[in-house]
Design a protein around this motif. Structure first.
Motif, PDB file in Angstrom:
ATOM      1  N   ASP A  71       0.807  -1.219   0.000  1.00 65.17           N
ATOM      2  CA  ASP A  71       0.000   0.000   0.000  1.00 65.17           C
ATOM      3  C   ASP A  71       0.840   1.269   0.000  1.00 65.17           C
ATOM      4  O   ASP A  71       0.297   2.360  -0.116  1.00 65.17           O
ATOM      5  CB  ASP A  71      -0.924   0.009   1.217  1.00 65.17           C
ATOM      6  CG  ASP A  71      -1.941  -1.121   1.154  1.00 65.17           C
ATOM      7  OD1 ASP A  71      -2.251  -1.568   0.029  1.00 65.17           O
ATOM      8  OD2 ASP A  71      -2.411  -1.559   2.218  1.00 65.17           O
ATOM      9  N   ASP A  72       2.146   1.159   0.148  1.00 61.93           N
ATOM     10  CA  ASP A  72       3.032   2.328   0.163  1.00 61.93           C
ATOM     11  C   ASP A  72       3.416   2.655  -1.280  1.00 61.93           C
ATOM     12  O   ASP A  72       4.425   2.190  -1.801  1.00 61.93           O
ATOM     13  CB  ASP A  72       4.269   2.039   1.012  1.00 61.93           C
ATOM     14  CG  ASP A  72       5.108   3.278   1.249  1.00 61.93           C
ATOM     15  OD1 ASP A  72       4.741   4.365   0.746  1.00 61.93           O
ATOM     16  OD2 ASP A  72       6.135   3.155   1.936  1.00 61.93           O
ATOM     17  N   THR A  73       2.583   3.469  -1.940  1.00 61.92           N
ATOM     18  CA  THR A  73       2.768   3.716  -3.371  1.00 61.92           C
ATOM     19  C   THR A  73       4.060   4.476  -3.667  1.00 61.92           C
ATOM     20  O   THR A  73       4.699   4.224  -4.689  1.00 61.92           O
ATOM     21  CB  THR A  73       1.565   4.486  -3.934  1.00 61.92           C
ATOM     22  OG1 THR A  73       1.389   5.690  -3.191  1.00 61.92           O
ATOM     23  CG2 THR A  73       0.310   3.642  -3.870  1.00 61.92           C
ATOM     24  N   ALA A  74       4.436   5.407  -2.804  1.00 62.36           N
ATOM     25  CA  ALA A  74       5.657   6.175  -3.064  1.00 62.36           C
ATOM     26  C   ALA A  74       6.882   5.258  -3.044  1.00 62.36           C
ATOM     27  O   ALA A  74       7.762   5.353  -3.904  1.00 62.36           O
ATOM     28  CB  ALA A  74       5.801   7.280  -2.026  1.00 62.36           C
ATOM     29  N   MET A  78       9.334   4.193  -6.255  1.00 61.20           N
ATOM     30  CA  MET A  78      10.779   4.355  -6.207  1.00 61.20           C
ATOM     31  C   MET A  78      11.478   3.041  -6.582  1.00 61.20           C
ATOM     32  O   MET A  78      12.423   3.029  -7.362  1.00 61.20           O
ATOM     33  CB  MET A  78      11.223   4.792  -4.808  1.00 61.20           C
ATOM     34  CG  MET A  78      12.721   4.946  -4.682  1.00 61.20           C
ATOM     35  SD  MET A  78      13.264   5.312  -3.019  1.00 61.20           S
ATOM     36  CE  MET A  78      12.831   3.803  -2.190  1.00 61.20           C
ATOM     37  N   VAL A  79      10.994   1.939  -6.057  1.00 63.83           N
ATOM     38  CA  VAL A  79      11.582   0.643  -6.370  1.00 63.83           C
ATOM     39  C   VAL A  79      11.405   0.334  -7.849  1.00 63.83           C
ATOM     40  O   VAL A  79      12.317  -0.144  -8.521  1.00 63.83           O
ATOM     41  CB  VAL A  79      10.961  -0.463  -5.483  1.00 63.83           C
ATOM     42  CG1 VAL A  79      11.393  -1.838  -5.940  1.00 63.83           C
ATOM     43  CG2 VAL A  79      11.338  -0.244  -4.030  1.00 63.83           C
TER      44      VAL A  79
END
Length: 95
Positions: A71-74, A78-79
């Motif tokens: 759920d951590d879209t940022a 980045m990945v």
């Protein structure tokens, strides 16, 4: 048949280096500040040998390295961008 003088000189040379090293260490440890430094170094070395030098979980700066939350879209973006950059770089080098 064997020359004993050569063997004696070799043994005494090693002993001389040992004595010079011991006297230099004694001179360096004669100051309180250097004894404190040496004690700190020895404490760290003992901890490393005993496996106690691992950082604690609360002091470790990276908590989610290599395992981003879905759920951590940022972080996921980045990945994803990092992977694209590596693939593009590899493709350019191969061509």
């Amino acid at each position: 048949m064997y020359n004993n003088n050569v063997n004696k000189k070799q043994k005494n040379g090693g002993l001389g280096y040992l004595l010079v090293g011991a006297s230099a260490a004694a001179w360096w440890l004669s100051k309180e500040e250097n004894r404190t430094k040496f004690d700190g170094w020895m404490t760290q070395a003992k901890k490393k040998l005993n496996g106690e030098s691992q950082p604690s979980a609360e002091n470790f700066p990276v908590h989610k390295a290599g395992n981003p939350h879905p759920d951590d879209t940022a972080d996921n973006k980045m990945v994803e961008e990092g992977a694209q950059f590596a693939v593009d770089y590899y493709n350019k080098k191969e061509q």
